[in-house]
Design a protein around this motif. Structure first.
Motif, PDB file in Angstrom:
ATOM      1  N   ALA A   1      -8.288  16.999  -2.380  1.00 51.23           N
ATOM      2  CA  ALA A   1      -7.916  17.906  -1.289  1.00 51.23           C
ATOM      3  C   ALA A   1      -6.439  17.759  -0.933  1.00 51.23           C
ATOM      4  CB  ALA A   1      -8.783  17.620  -0.061  1.00 51.23           C
ATOM      5  N   ALA A   2      -5.924  16.536  -1.014  1.00 52.71           N
ATOM      6  CA  ALA A   2      -4.508  16.322  -0.707  1.00 52.71           C
ATOM      7  C   ALA A   2      -3.623  16.979  -1.758  1.00 52.71           C
ATOM      8  CB  ALA A   2      -4.216  14.825  -0.638  1.00 52.71           C
ATOM      9  N   ALA A   3      -4.041  16.908  -3.037  1.00 53.05           N
ATOM     10  CA  ALA A   3      -3.261  17.539  -4.104  1.00 53.05           C
ATOM     11  C   ALA A   3      -3.255  19.050  -3.949  1.00 53.05           C
ATOM     12  CB  ALA A   3      -3.832  17.151  -5.464  1.00 53.05           C
TER      13      ALA A   3
ATOM     14  N   SER B   1      -8.406   8.405 -10.751  1.00 53.00           N
ATOM     15  CA  SER B   1      -8.400   6.980 -10.390  1.00 53.00           C
ATOM     16  C   SER B   1      -8.621   6.768  -8.906  1.00 53.00           C
ATOM     17  CB  SER B   1      -7.067   6.347 -10.803  1.00 53.00           C
ATOM     18  OG  SER B   1      -5.992   6.904 -10.048  1.00 53.00           O
ATOM     19  N   GLY B   2      -8.652   7.843  -8.124  1.00 49.96           N
ATOM     20  CA  GLY B   2      -8.907   7.745  -6.696  1.00 49.96           C
ATOM     21  C   GLY B   2      -7.702   7.403  -5.844  1.00 49.96           C
ATOM     22  N   ARG B   3      -6.519   7.355  -6.436  1.00 51.21           N
ATOM     23  CA  ARG B   3      -5.328   7.008  -5.655  1.00 51.21           C
ATOM     24  C   ARG B   3      -4.858   8.162  -4.780  1.00 51.21           C
ATOM     25  NH1 ARG B   3      -1.117   5.432  -9.821  1.00 51.21           N
ATOM     26  NH2 ARG B   3      -2.406   6.703 -11.222  1.00 51.21           N
ATOM     27  N   ILE B   4      -5.201   9.384  -5.166  1.00 47.65           N
ATOM     28  CA  ILE B   4      -4.905  10.575  -4.359  1.00 47.65           C
ATOM     29  C   ILE B   4      -6.166  11.423  -4.314  1.00 47.65           C
ATOM     30  CG2 ILE B   4      -3.559  12.713  -4.203  1.00 47.65           C
ATOM     31  CD1 ILE B   4      -1.255  11.306  -5.535  1.00 47.65           C
TER      32      ILE B   4
ATOM     33  N   GLY C   1       0.819  -1.215   0.000  1.00 50.55           N
ATOM     34  CA  GLY C   1       0.000   0.000   0.000  1.00 50.55           C
ATOM     35  C   GLY C   1       0.849   1.260   0.000  1.00 50.55           C
ATOM     36  N   ARG C   2       1.920   1.259   0.786  1.00 48.08           N
ATOM     37  CA  ARG C   2       2.809   2.433   0.827  1.00 48.08           C
ATOM     38  C   ARG C   2       3.503   2.632  -0.514  1.00 48.08           C
ATOM     39  NH1 ARG C   2       3.658   0.302   6.021  1.00 48.08           N
ATOM     40  NH2 ARG C   2       5.499  -0.870   5.331  1.00 48.08           N
ATOM     41  N   ALA C   3       3.927   1.537  -1.134  1.00 47.12           N
ATOM     42  CA  ALA C   3       4.562   1.634  -2.449  1.00 47.12           C
ATOM     43  C   ALA C   3       3.564   2.161  -3.480  1.00 47.12           C
ATOM     44  CB  ALA C   3       5.097   0.270  -2.884  1.00 47.12           C
ATOM     45  N   HIS C   4       2.322   1.746  -3.372  1.00 48.11           N
ATOM     46  CA  HIS C   4       1.268   2.194  -4.279  1.00 48.11           C
ATOM     47  C   HIS C   4       1.058   3.699  -4.134  1.00 48.11           C
ATOM     48  CE1 HIS C   4      -2.223   1.657  -6.850  1.00 48.11           C
ATOM     49  NE2 HIS C   4      -2.972   2.303  -5.972  1.00 48.11           N
ATOM     50  N   ARG C   5       1.048   4.189  -2.878  1.00 49.69           N
ATOM     51  CA  ARG C   5       0.856   5.621  -2.639  1.00 49.69           C
ATOM     52  C   ARG C   5       2.049   6.422  -3.145  1.00 49.69           C
ATOM     53  NH1 ARG C   5      -1.483   3.571   2.066  1.00 49.69           N
ATOM     54  NH2 ARG C   5       0.461   3.797   3.258  1.00 49.69           N
TER      55      ARG C   5
ATOM     56  N   ARG D   1       4.008   5.641  -5.579  1.00 50.63           N
ATOM     57  CA  ARG D   1       3.910   5.651  -7.031  1.00 50.63           C
ATOM     58  C   ARG D   1       2.906   6.692  -7.501  1.00 50.63           C
ATOM     59  NH1 ARG D   1       6.159   3.601 -11.942  1.00 50.63           N
ATOM     60  NH2 ARG D   1       4.545   3.966 -13.498  1.00 50.63           N
ATOM     61  N   ALA D   2       1.783   6.777  -6.809  1.00 51.36           N
ATOM     62  CA  ALA D   2       0.745   7.748  -7.185  1.00 51.36           C
ATOM     63  C   ALA D   2       1.262   9.183  -7.062  1.00 51.36           C
ATOM     64  CB  ALA D   2      -0.498   7.552  -6.312  1.00 51.36           C
ATOM     65  N   TRP D   3       1.981   9.471  -5.986  1.00 52.17           N
ATOM     66  CA  TRP D   3       2.516  10.817  -5.801  1.00 52.17           C
ATOM     67  C   TRP D   3       3.619  11.109  -6.814  1.00 52.17           C
ATOM     68  CZ3 TRP D   3       0.634  14.904  -3.403  1.00 52.17           C
ATOM     69  CH2 TRP D   3      -0.345  14.717  -2.426  1.00 52.17           C
TER      70      TRP D   3
END
Length: 325
Positions: free
Chosen positions: A95-97, A89-92, A13-17, A19-21
Motif C-alpha cells: 500500500a505504501a508503494a 521481503s516485507g520491508r515496504i 531501523g531508519r537506515a534500514h527503511r 535502504r529499502a526505499w
C-alpha cells in the motif's frame, strides 16, 4: 532499558527503511533522467531555462512513480523470482508503494503544468504510458515499445517545457526511444535467462545508433539559404571551425556510449544467464547518459552535453550500492 541502545536500534531501523526505499525507487537510475529534458531542449536550439528545470523535476517524479508502481505490480512475481526485493521481503508495504506511485505521478503532472500547457500536453500521455506499461503492457509484446515511447516522450517534455514546441526534437526522441526499446527487450529475460537473440539485437542497435548520431543533423536553414541563393551561398566565416569541436565531442561521446554497452551485451549473448543479462541491462540503463550527451552535443549544446556526461560516473558510483535493475 538502555537509552543509548534504544536510540541505536532506532537509527538502524531508519537506515534500514531508507535502504529499502532506495532499492524500490532504484535511486542510482535517477542520474539517467535529467539528460532527457536537456537533450530535448538542445534539439530545439534553445538554452535551458527555469521551465527546463521544471521539466526535469517532473521527469524525476514520473520516473520514480514508474519504479514504485512496477514493484507494486510485480510483487507476486517477485515473491518467487526476487524475494529479496523490498515488497516481497516485507520491508515496504504494498500500500505504501502504491501510494508513493500515485503521489509522485500527481507531483510530476503538477510540475509539468507549472511549466506550461505544452509541457502538460506531453507529461499527461507520458504518465499514462508509464501506468499502462506497469499495469499490463510489460507482459505483452508491446512492452518494450511502450517503454521506448515513454523515454521518447520524456525527451519531448524538455522541448515542450522550454520552447512550447517539440517537432525539432522528434529525431532525438526516436533515437533515445530505440535505445530504450533494445534495453527493455533484454530486461524481459533478466530473471530467468533466455535466448542470445535479445542481447545480440541490442548490440546491433547500439552499433546502428552510434553510426547515426555521429552524422551531423542537416541544417535546414542552411539548406534553405543554399536553395534560395544558389551555389554561391557560403557558410559564415568560422562556421567550419566552430563545427569541428562539436563534431569531435559528439564522436567522443558516441564512442563512450558504444563502449558502455558493447562488452556486457556481447557477454550476455555468449551466455544469456540471469547474472550476465542483469549486468547487460544495468549497462544499458547507464549508457542512456552518454547517449543523451551525444544527442545534446550534436545539437550544438556543448556545455550542456558535458554536464550530462558528468552524470555518468556519479550514476555508476551509486549503482555499486543500489542496483538499477
Amino acid at each position: 532499558m538502555n537509552p543509548c541502545r534504544t536510540a541505536s536500534r532506532g537509527a538502524a531501523g531508519r537506515a534500514h527503511r531508507r535502504r529499502a526505499w532506495a532499492e524500490l525507487l532504484r535511486l542510482p537510475a535517477l542520474f539517467s533522467v535529467p539528460g532527457d529534458a536537456l537533450a530535448g531542449t538542445a534539439a530545439t536550439g534553445a538554452q535551458p531555462n527555469a521551465r527546463t528545470v521544471l521539466a526535469i523535476a517532473s521527469s524525476l517524479c514520473l520516473y520514480e512513480a514508474g519504479m514504485a508502481l512496477n514493484d507494486w505490480s510485480d510483487r507476486d512475481v517477485d515473491a518467487v523470482e526476487r524475494p529479496h526485493r523490498p515488497l516481497p521481503s516485507g520491508r515496504i508495504r504494498p500500500a505504501a508503494a502504491l501510494t508513493a506511485a500515485c503521489a509522485l505521478t500527481g507531483a510530476g503532472l503538477a510540475l509539468a503544468a507549472h511549466a506550461g500547457r505544452p509541457a502538460l500536453a506531453v507529461a499527461a500521455p507520458l504518465a499514462a504510458t508509464v501506468w499502462a506499461y506497469d499495469l499490463g503492457l510489460k507482459r505483452t509484446p508491446a512492452g518494450p515499445v511502450a517503454m521506448g515511447a515513454a523515454r521518447g516522450l520524456d525527451l519531448l517534455l524538455g522541448a515542450a517545457a522550454t520552447t512550447g514546441r517539440t517537432r525539432r526534437a522528434l529525431p532525438s526522441a526516436a533515437l533515445l526511444g530505440t535505445h530504450t526499446l533494445a534495453v527493455t527487450t533484454v530486461s524481459r529475460q533478466e530473471a530467468q535467462g533466455g535466448s542470445p537473440l535479445a542481447p545480440l539485437a541490442a548490440l546491433a542497435t547500439t552499433a546502428l545508433l552510434t553510426h547515426v548520431v555521429t552524422h551531423r543533423p542537416s541544417d535546414h536553414r542552411g539548406a534553405t539559404a543554399h536553395g534560395l541563393l544558389g551555389a554561391r551561398a557560403t557558410p559564415p566565416p568560422g562556421a567550419a571551425l566552430g563545427r569541428k569541436p562539436t563534431a569531435h565531442l559528439t564522436t567522443f561521446l558516441a564512442a563512450a556510449y558504444a563502449a558502455a554497452t558493447a562488452r556486457p551485451y556481447f557477454h550476455a549473448a555468449l551466455n544469456p544467464s540471469p547474472p550476465l543479462t542483469q549486468r547487460a541491462v544495468g549497462a544499458g540503463i547507464r549508457a542512456t547518459i552518454p547517449l543523451q550527451a551525444t544527442l545534446t552535443a550534436r545539437s550544438k549544446g556543448t556545455a550542456t552535453a558535458l554536464f550530462v556526461a558528468a552524470l555518468a560516473p556519479l550514476g555508476a558510483r551509486f549503482a555499486k550500492k543500489v542496483s538499477v535493475t
